[in-house]
Design a protein around this motif. Structure first.
Motif, short mmCIF file in Angstrom:
data_model
loop_
_atom_site.label_atom_id
_atom_site.label_comp_id
_atom_site.label_asym_id
_atom_site.label_seq_id
_atom_site.Cartn_x
_atom_site.Cartn_y
_atom_site.Cartn_z
N GLU A 173 0.83 -1.21 0.00
CA GLU A 173 0.00 0.00 0.00
C GLU A 173 0.86 1.26 0.00
O GLU A 173 0.52 2.24 -0.68
CB GLU A 173 -0.96 -0.01 1.19
N GLU A 174 1.99 1.25 0.72
CA GLU A 174 2.89 2.39 0.70
C GLU A 174 3.49 2.59 -0.69
O GLU A 174 3.60 3.71 -1.18
CB GLU A 174 4.01 2.21 1.73
N CYS A 209 0.90 4.09 -2.91
CA CYS A 209 0.73 5.50 -2.56
C CYS A 209 1.87 6.34 -3.15
O CYS A 209 1.63 7.41 -3.72
CB CYS A 209 0.66 5.65 -1.05
N ASN A 243 1.43 9.27 -5.91
CA ASN A 243 1.94 10.62 -5.68
C ASN A 243 2.88 11.06 -6.79
O ASN A 243 2.81 12.20 -7.26
CB ASN A 243 2.65 10.71 -4.32
#
Length: 174
Positions: free
Chosen positions: A112-113, A116, A120
């Motif tokens: 998930e990081e 993300c 971004n």
């Protein structure tokens, strides 16, 4: 082959809407065609799966293939690029190596990081109107990530000058 508008997963395989018995399957292929992300978001009868698909305007996929919360479900061809067949072929190879046990997925949190960070970066590059997964501007970076996961050298050219000045193409990954 079975055409279905909606289905749900169960311990025996899948249950297709309107059918009384589940289908025992090893592999499920969803050939969604155009507007595939929208179709995926509306295909699942499970509210949990629908909610996971509908968190963003695009699917939050690790390596543009695996949903961190549904790692047993892989998506091929969702991301767009300059050469979609090549992107899908690389993603299929990555998936085959994953299924073969060449490498393991990171934890859900790590995936998930990564998703993300990817989102971004794409929003910085493409602006806030970024709503689809397009790898066109970062194709080499994407392929390098897949190569590293599979244990391949990401630098595929013979020699530093070629690495710096020759364009990458499908034959560099054969």
């Amino acid at each position: 082959m079975k055409k279905a508008e909606r289905f749900s997963f169960c311990s025996e395989g899948i249950l297709i809407e309107g059918e009384t018995e589940p289908l025992k399957i090893d592999l499920l292929v969803l050939a969604t065609g155009f507007k595939g992300v929208h179709k995926l978001k509306t295909t699942f009868t499970s509210a949990t799966f629908r909610d996971l698909m509908d968190k963003d305007t695009r699917l939050p996929l690790y390596r543009e293939c695996i949903h961190p919360r549904i790692p047993q479900l892989a998506f091929i061809g969702v991301s767009e690029s300059i050469a979609n067949l090549f992107t899908s072929e690389m993603t299929c190879r990555w998936l085959a190596e994953l299924l073969d046990g060449t490498f393991k997925l990171p934890s859900i949190t790590e995936m998930e990081e990564d998703v993300c960070q990817w989102n971004n970066y794409m929003k910085q590059s493409l602006g806030e109107s970024y709503s689809r997964s397009c790898l066109g501007a970062v194709q080499i970076w994407y392929n390098d990530q897949l190569c590293k996961d599979m244990g391949w050298k990401p630098h595929r050219k013979k020699g530093p000058f070629r690495e710096l000045f020759e364009p990458y193409g499908p034959m560099d990954y054969s």
